[in-house]
Design a protein around this motif. Structure first.
Motif, PDB file in Angstrom:
ATOM      1  N   ASN A   1      -2.590   3.752  16.576  1.00 33.07           N
ATOM      2  CA  ASN A   1      -3.821   3.093  16.118  1.00 33.07           C
ATOM      3  C   ASN A   1      -3.662   1.576  16.058  1.00 33.07           C
ATOM      4  O   ASN A   1      -4.441   0.902  15.400  1.00 33.07           O
ATOM      5  N   LEU A   2      -2.658   1.067  16.746  1.00 32.03           N
ATOM      6  CA  LEU A   2      -2.338  -0.356  16.612  1.00 32.03           C
ATOM      7  C   LEU A   2      -3.513  -1.263  16.975  1.00 32.03           C
ATOM      8  O   LEU A   2      -3.794  -2.224  16.235  1.00 32.03           O
TER       9      LEU A   2
ATOM     10  N   ARG B   1      -5.640  -4.788   1.412  1.00 31.48           N
ATOM     11  CA  ARG B   1      -6.967  -4.265   1.720  1.00 31.48           C
ATOM     12  C   ARG B   1      -6.923  -3.376   2.965  1.00 31.48           C
ATOM     13  O   ARG B   1      -7.587  -2.338   3.012  1.00 31.48           O
ATOM     14  N   SER B   2      -6.148  -3.772   3.953  1.00 32.46           N
ATOM     15  CA  SER B   2      -5.995  -2.935   5.154  1.00 32.46           C
ATOM     16  C   SER B   2      -5.432  -1.576   4.776  1.00 32.46           C
ATOM     17  O   SER B   2      -5.919  -0.534   5.236  1.00 32.46           O
ATOM     18  N   TRP B   3      -4.411  -1.578   3.936  1.00 28.98           N
ATOM     19  CA  TRP B   3      -3.789  -0.327   3.505  1.00 28.98           C
ATOM     20  C   TRP B   3      -4.783   0.540   2.731  1.00 28.98           C
ATOM     21  O   TRP B   3      -4.898   1.736   2.992  1.00 28.98           O
ATOM     22  N   ASP B   4      -5.473  -0.060   1.800  1.00 29.08           N
ATOM     23  CA  ASP B   4      -6.449   0.688   0.994  1.00 29.08           C
ATOM     24  C   ASP B   4      -7.530   1.316   1.875  1.00 29.08           C
ATOM     25  O   ASP B   4      -7.936   2.461   1.658  1.00 29.08           O
ATOM     26  N   LEU B   5      -7.993   0.570   2.877  1.00 26.42           N
ATOM     27  CA  LEU B   5      -9.033   1.086   3.759  1.00 26.42           C
ATOM     28  C   LEU B   5      -8.524   2.236   4.627  1.00 26.42           C
ATOM     29  O   LEU B   5      -9.234   3.211   4.863  1.00 26.42           O
TER      30      LEU B   5
ATOM     31  N   GLU C   1       2.731   7.419   6.108  1.00 26.74           N
ATOM     32  CA  GLU C   1       3.908   6.787   6.707  1.00 26.74           C
ATOM     33  C   GLU C   1       3.595   6.365   8.143  1.00 26.74           C
ATOM     34  O   GLU C   1       4.056   5.315   8.602  1.00 26.74           O
ATOM     35  N   HIS C   2       2.801   7.166   8.834  1.00 27.42           N
ATOM     36  CA  HIS C   2       2.369   6.805  10.191  1.00 27.42           C
ATOM     37  C   HIS C   2       1.570   5.502  10.153  1.00 27.42           C
ATOM     38  O   HIS C   2       1.810   4.585  10.961  1.00 27.42           O
ATOM     39  N   TYR C   3       0.639   5.395   9.223  1.00 26.25           N
ATOM     40  CA  TYR C   3      -0.148   4.170   9.089  1.00 26.25           C
ATOM     41  C   TYR C   3       0.737   2.983   8.694  1.00 26.25           C
ATOM     42  O   TYR C   3       0.571   1.881   9.214  1.00 26.25           O
ATOM     43  N   ARG C   4       1.652   3.223   7.752  1.00 28.23           N
ATOM     44  CA  ARG C   4       2.521   2.132   7.285  1.00 28.23           C
ATOM     45  C   ARG C   4       3.385   1.589   8.420  1.00 28.23           C
ATOM     46  O   ARG C   4       3.522   0.372   8.597  1.00 28.23           O
TER      47      ARG C   4
ATOM     48  N   LEU D   1       4.386  -2.899  12.335  1.00 23.44           N
ATOM     49  CA  LEU D   1       4.564  -3.473  13.670  1.00 23.44           C
ATOM     50  C   LEU D   1       3.743  -4.748  13.832  1.00 23.44           C
ATOM     51  O   LEU D   1       4.062  -5.605  14.664  1.00 23.44           O
ATOM     52  N   TRP D   2       2.693  -4.852  13.029  1.00 28.51           N
ATOM     53  CA  TRP D   2       1.754  -5.969  13.139  1.00 28.51           C
ATOM     54  C   TRP D   2       2.006  -7.018  12.065  1.00 28.51           C
ATOM     55  O   TRP D   2       2.011  -8.213  12.325  1.00 28.51           O
ATOM     56  N   VAL D   3       2.209  -6.563  10.837  1.00 27.74           N
ATOM     57  CA  VAL D   3       2.456  -7.452   9.708  1.00 27.74           C
ATOM     58  C   VAL D   3       3.408  -6.735   8.756  1.00 27.74           C
ATOM     59  O   VAL D   3       3.296  -5.532   8.570  1.00 27.74           O
ATOM     60  N   ARG D   4       4.354  -7.436   8.175  1.00 28.38           N
ATOM     61  CA  ARG D   4       5.380  -6.806   7.344  1.00 28.38           C
ATOM     62  C   ARG D   4       4.751  -5.904   6.266  1.00 28.38           C
ATOM     63  O   ARG D   4       3.957  -6.359   5.438  1.00 28.38           O
ATOM     64  N   CYS D   5       5.132  -4.628   6.288  1.00 28.44           N
ATOM     65  CA  CYS D   5       4.586  -3.652   5.343  1.00 28.44           C
ATOM     66  C   CYS D   5       5.692  -2.670   4.981  1.00 28.44           C
ATOM     67  O   CYS D   5       5.946  -1.712   5.714  1.00 28.44           O
ATOM     68  N   ARG D   6       6.338  -2.908   3.855  1.00 24.45           N
ATOM     69  CA  ARG D   6       7.525  -2.150   3.484  1.00 24.45           C
ATOM     70  C   ARG D   6       7.181  -0.937   2.616  1.00 24.45           C
ATOM     71  O   ARG D   6       6.178  -0.934   1.883  1.00 24.45           O
TER      72      ARG D   6
END
Length: 232
Positions: free
Chosen positions: A33-34, A59-63, A128-131, A136-141
């Motif tokens: 989904n990149l 906000r990206s994560w929440d959405l 985890e797939h979304y994370r 890959l796009w912006v640091r998301c640990r």
């Protein structure tokens, strides 16, 4: 499945379900989904230039995650059932993720414990797939999103209690433990739930900040951890 879709619509009009396979531009756990995630992040960025990277990421994560989690709670607590969340795809357009599809109508039935365990296992893999794709796009640990997931679970449980007033505080606390265990999240987050002195009801003191206060129209939430920091 129609009954579940109706229940979702009653919960919020944004949670609109339909049957069908994932269409072009939809977000799914079965594919990359990149491009969609980049587009979502950039839309948020252009709409809130003043907010900064932490807000855009949060906000990206929440959405990306709000619909699958919300849907699981509606299915389990309103119908004692659970669709296969791995078959869920989501609409994404102009900085908003709302509306979803399932490519089959099968739903599992069972008791709360069984369904919560299944939901936790399915959602953990999906999230985890979304994370990983966000990373890959912006640091998301992992540690960052774990706090967000824990707070979201506990917040949804308190909403469930409001809708089902027969559910005692003891019941909600027990289910909070079940959900955290199903997601393999530390039980230390249970301490985020407390009895409010204002109304003697369960309340949530978040461990994560949504950073909405950084937007022009936003303000610090009532249960924001920043308030605790300021009070010390």
């Amino acid at each position: 499945m129609k009954q579940l879709f109706d229940q979702c619509q009653q919960a919020t009009p944004y949670l609109k379900g339909e049957l069908g396979s994932a269409g072009r531009g939809m977000i799914s756990g079965k594919q990359s989904n990149l491009p969609e995630i980049k587009s979502l992040y950039r839309d948020l960025q252009s709409n809130t230039l003043e907010a900064g990277k932490v807000y855009w990421l949060t906000r990206s994560w929440d959405l990306l995650t709000w619909q699958p989690l919300y849907l699981a709670f509606v299915a389990i607590y309103n119908m004692k059932s659970l669709p296969d969340l791995r078959n869920m795809s989501q609409h994404s357009k102009q900085g908003l993720v709302a509306g979803f599809r399932f490519d089959d109508t099968q739903c599992a039935k069972g008791d709360y414990e069984c369904l919560i365990l299944q939901a936790g296992q399915q959602l953990s893999k999906l999230f985890e797939h979304y994370r990983a794709e966000l990373d890959l796009w912006v640091r998301c640990r992992p540690g960052f999103v774990q706090h967000l997931v824990a707070d979201a679970i506990l917040a949804r449980l308190l909403e469930v209690q409001k809708q089902h007033c027969q559910m005692s505080d003891k019941f909600i606390l027990h289910h909070a433990k079940l959900w955290l265990t199903a997601f393999n999240i530390s039980e230390k987050h249970l301490s985020s739930l407390y009895i409010s002195k204002l109304d003697s009801k369960l309340a949530l003191s978040r461990t994560s900040c949504c950073s909405v206060y950084k937007t022009k129209s936003g303000k610090v939430c009532d249960n924001c951890p920043r308030l605790k920091q300021k009070s010390h």
